[in-house]
Enzyme design. Structure first.
Site, PDB file in Angstrom:
ATOM      1  N   GLN A 116      -4.444  20.794 -26.662  1.00 32.48           N
ATOM      2  CA  GLN A 116      -3.378  20.137 -25.883  1.00 32.48           C
ATOM      3  C   GLN A 116      -2.205  21.059 -25.551  1.00 32.48           C
ATOM      4  O   GLN A 116      -1.148  20.609 -25.122  1.00 32.48           O
ATOM      5  CB  GLN A 116      -2.855  18.866 -26.582  1.00 32.48           C
ATOM      6  CG  GLN A 116      -3.844  17.707 -26.501  1.00 32.48           C
ATOM      7  CD  GLN A 116      -3.241  16.352 -26.842  1.00 32.48           C
ATOM      8  OE1 GLN A 116      -2.447  16.252 -27.775  1.00 32.48           O
ATOM      9  NE2 GLN A 116      -3.630  15.322 -26.123  1.00 32.48           N
ATOM     10  N   ARG A 257      12.225   1.892  10.051  1.00 25.32           N
ATOM     11  CA  ARG A 257      10.998   1.086  10.117  1.00 25.32           C
ATOM     12  C   ARG A 257      11.041  -0.200   9.284  1.00 25.32           C
ATOM     13  O   ARG A 257      10.472  -1.213   9.667  1.00 25.32           O
ATOM     14  CB  ARG A 257       9.801   1.931   9.660  1.00 25.32           C
ATOM     15  CG  ARG A 257       8.524   1.131   9.648  1.00 25.32           C
ATOM     16  CD  ARG A 257       7.299   1.962   9.441  1.00 25.32           C
ATOM     17  NE  ARG A 257       6.188   1.079   9.139  1.00 25.32           N
ATOM     18  CZ  ARG A 257       5.013   1.467   8.742  1.00 25.32           C
ATOM     19  NH1 ARG A 257       4.757   2.750   8.616  1.00 25.32           N
ATOM     20  NH2 ARG A 257       4.072   0.600   8.477  1.00 25.32           N
ATOM     21  N   PHE A 470       1.363  -1.525   4.705  1.00 27.91           N
ATOM     22  CA  PHE A 470       2.275  -0.570   5.339  1.00 27.91           C
ATOM     23  C   PHE A 470       1.467   0.540   6.018  1.00 27.91           C
ATOM     24  O   PHE A 470       1.777   0.969   7.129  1.00 27.91           O
ATOM     25  CB  PHE A 470       3.180   0.028   4.254  1.00 27.91           C
ATOM     26  CG  PHE A 470       4.438   0.669   4.771  1.00 27.91           C
ATOM     27  CD1 PHE A 470       5.578  -0.084   4.981  1.00 27.91           C
ATOM     28  CD2 PHE A 470       4.499   2.032   5.023  1.00 27.91           C
ATOM     29  CE1 PHE A 470       6.752   0.495   5.438  1.00 27.91           C
ATOM     30  CE2 PHE A 470       5.666   2.626   5.480  1.00 27.91           C
ATOM     31  CZ  PHE A 470       6.799   1.854   5.687  1.00 27.91           C
ATOM     32  N   ILE A 471       0.404   0.942   5.350  1.00 31.61           N
ATOM     33  CA  ILE A 471      -0.428   2.024   5.886  1.00 31.61           C
ATOM     34  C   ILE A 471      -1.316   1.484   7.009  1.00 31.61           C
ATOM     35  O   ILE A 471      -1.554   2.155   8.018  1.00 31.61           O
ATOM     36  CB  ILE A 471      -1.279   2.666   4.763  1.00 31.61           C
ATOM     37  CG1 ILE A 471      -0.401   3.046   3.568  1.00 31.61           C
ATOM     38  CG2 ILE A 471      -2.069   3.876   5.281  1.00 31.61           C
ATOM     39  CD1 ILE A 471       0.766   3.956   3.871  1.00 31.61           C
TER      40      ILE A 471
HETATM   41  C1  UVW Z   1       1.827   1.111   0.399  1.00 30.05           C
HETATM   42  C2  UVW Z   1       1.396  -0.178   1.014  1.00 30.05           C
HETATM   43  O1  UVW Z   1       0.853  -0.165   2.095  1.00 30.05           O
HETATM   44  O2  UVW Z   1       1.658  -1.316   0.301  1.00 30.05           O
HETATM   45  P1  UVW Z   1       1.651  -2.851   0.890  1.00 30.05           P
HETATM   46  O3  UVW Z   1       0.256  -3.307   0.926  1.00 30.05           O
HETATM   47  O4  UVW Z   1       2.467  -3.593  -0.110  1.00 30.05           O
HETATM   48  O5  UVW Z   1       2.291  -2.801   2.240  1.00 30.05           O
END
Ligand code: UVW
Length: 599
Positions: A116, A257, A470-471
């Site tokens: 370690q 955004r 979000f993505i």
């Molecule tokens: C990071 C992301 O897209 O999270 P959510 O599904 O909460 O929008």
């Protein structure tokens, strides 16, 4: 004879002298002496056993964000240390003081490829403003003291690596901590010449606005006074939500955004920005590029960093705002000011129109409506990264007496559970809510076990829509690509939570959510409410298509249909109306003066 103490006990004594009363971590063989000291000093410093070191570091960062005081965490040699990194980066990038103690193999086993063992210093070089391996047992308390002072002074992460044998070694118990030498720095006062120039520029502007960040968090009253006197709508950074009450009429929310429409539009329509204590990386893209900028900041390196400045004022935000208020004359309402107020009402009414929606899976508005009514004036919200940021930013009617945190510029998912633990540890009498999407909740969901172990009554709300929303929106709206890798499997989070000792609820409607919140009041256990949320994405302010002056009618129609935005109007409509109303008012005043009032 000089009294002796173990190195690790001496470390804890110094930490305690700085007012720290709890530490987050997870034991490991290399940190035995630290655990022994925590046992010895359990009446003074509480050990919070998180279930992953990352959560400990995030909770330490959250401690600093919540309280302004240093957060402390530790990890054992090798993996325990490396697990800390993500949480420490949050503290680094959001610039809050954190001390991380990192265990190391015994000094006699260092640098010889031992179990370690790793060269820890280089691993923490980038994240830390102070990063040292202790060289002798005797210097341990002094190095910890130095690390804490540096973390406060430089607003960052101090890492101290402690070889195992030094923690056990007996050293003289004579060290006197530096904690009592610390004083608040004096607030820097602004240059009066610059204040005069700034006042003239504000008076000459047609549509000036204030854009403030957390650097102005101690200047709530001054922000409102400047706004009222010079008729400047207020826009904040995302993180500065909550400095003003949400319902303060001239507060437009944030821009960007995740922001609400009124903030985004006000920023683009302004011809002058009074930029106060704000370091938002996207900021130069969020404003009318032709707008003039007066910037106030307490750090000279921030001046002109995010946007060209016409006037730069090096000063404390509160002092500078006070000076501006004193130096300037009251202004009449500008058309932009009146239009912004009307625009905010239009947006709020539109959001409110979904409050009692019976759509299932449920929309976010009904859920936040219940939260707005149920959360106390002292509530603390731990908000995770993703669409939860958008919904929280737009739908929580924050009060300045409440608190909230997120992972800001670093924006790590997994923030909310450790931050909620921090909030409940710091403020046991306040109601604490963690809010996360199903992606973010999964990342550190084991921290429900920590909540359970310490009987932390936290209401954890999971917004489940089986996608990284979000993505997904980014892939759809920005890169126009097929959805790739964002889908998440349906999960019964209530059941998962029950397995970890929490009380679990699954809700699909407003009424079910209300019932779960009521039931949460009847238990001391942590609560997990799995909200089965609509897959519809939040209204995009980034690609807003509402104004026929700039967009094709077909595009507008499709956009309006997608977001049920029939009742929303572009800011330009309100500007036209405000200009017409002001012209009519002026004409009426002239008529009265000329004796043609018609009466
Ligand atoms: C990071 C992301 O897209 O999270 P959510 O599904 O909460 O929008």
């Amino acid at each position: 004879m000089v009294q002796t103490i173990s190195g690790s006990d001496a470390v804890l004594k110094v930490i305690e002298s700085w007012g720290v009363d709890h530490i987050y971590g997870y034991p490991g063989g290399s940190y035995d002496s630290g655990m022994n000291a925590l046992y010895n000093q359990k009446d003074k410093i509480k050990f919070i056993q998180v279930r992953h070191e990352e959560a400990g570091a995030l909770a330490a960062s959250a401690d600093a964000k919540h309280s302004g005081k240093i957060g402390v965490c530790f990890g054992s040699a090798g993996p325990g240390a490396i697990h800390l990194l993500n949480g420490l980066y949050d503290a680094k990038i959001d610039r809050v003081p954190v001390l991380a103690m990192v265990a190391q193999v015994p000094s006699t086993n260092m640098n010889i490829d031992f179990f370690q063992a790793m060269n820890e210093e280089p691993a923490f070089n980038d994240v830390a403003i102070f990063n040292r391996t202790v060289m002798t047992a005797k210097s341990l308390p002094k190095v910890i003291d130095e690390a804490i002072q540096q973390a406060y002074e430089k607003r960052g992460v101090a890492v101290v690596t402690i070889p195992k044998d030094f923690g056990w070694a007996q050293i003289p118990d004579t060290y006197v901590s530096n904690a009592n030498t610390q004083i608040e720095p004096y607030a820097i006062e602004p240059d009066p010449v610059k204040i005069d120039q700034a006042v003239k520029m504000i008076q000459a502007a047609k549509g000036p606005v204030v854009y403030f960040g957390l650097g102005a968090k101690h200047a709530r009253k001054q922000l409102m006074k400047v706004s009222e006197k010079f008729k400047m709508p207020l826009i904040s950074s995302v993180l500065a939500k909550g400095v003003l009450d949400e319902d303060y009429p001239a507060y437009m929310g944030s821009t960007g955004r995740v922001a609400p429409k009124p903030g985004v539009e006000a920023a683009m329509a302004a011809d002058l920005i009074l930029w106060v204590g704000n370091d938002v990386p996207f900021a130069s893209m969020l404003f009318n590029p032709k707008a003039k900028v007066i910037q106030i900041d307490i750090e000279s390196t921030k001046l002109g960093k995010r946007h060209h400045d016409d006037i730069a004022i090096l000063a404390d935000a509160k002092e500078a705002l006070k000076a501006l208020y004193k130096a300037g004359k009251e202004r009449a309402n500008t058309p932009l000011y009146d239009a912004c107020l009307a625009n905010k009402k239009n947006w709020t009414d539109w959001q409110d129109s979904f409050k009692d929606s019976t759509e299932s899976p449920v929309r976010p508005e009904p859920i936040f409506d219940v939260l707005n009514k149920e959360a106390s004036d002292k509530a603390v919200f731990a908000v995770d990264v993703g669409n939860t940021n958008i919904n929280f930013e737009r739908l929580i009617n924050i009060k300045h007496t409440q608190k909230w945190t997120t992972s800001g510029k670093y924006a790590t998912m997994g923030w909310s559970l450790p931050a909620a633990i921090s909030a409940k540890v710091l403020y046991p009498d306040r109601d604490v809510y963690s809010l996360s999407g199903d992606g973010a909740f999964a990342m550190l969901s084991e921290e429900i076990l920590t909540q359970y172990k310490y009987k932390l009554h936290i209401v954890n709300i999971v917004f489940s829509n089986e996608t990284l929303g979000f993505i997904e929106a980014e892939q759809t709206d920005d890169s126009h690509q097929p959805l790739s890798g964002v889908d998440l499997p349906a999960t019964d989070w209530a059941k998962v939570a029950e397995g970890m000792g929490a009380k679990g609820f699954t809700v699909r409607t407003k009424a079910e959510f209300q019932a779960a919140i009521e039931a949460a009041k009847d238990t001391d256990l942590p609560v997990v409410i799995d909200v089965k949320l609509t897959h519809k994405m939040p209204f995009t302010t980034q690609h807003m298509t509402l104004d026929p002056a700039y967009q094709d009618q077909k595009q507008i129609d499709a956009f309006v249909k997608k977001y049920d935005a029939q009742a929303l109007r572009p800011l330009r409509d309100f500007l036209k109306e405000a200009k017409a109303a002001q012209t009519a008012k002026k004409q009426a005043a002239k008529d009265v003066k000329a004796g043609k009032s018609g009466k």
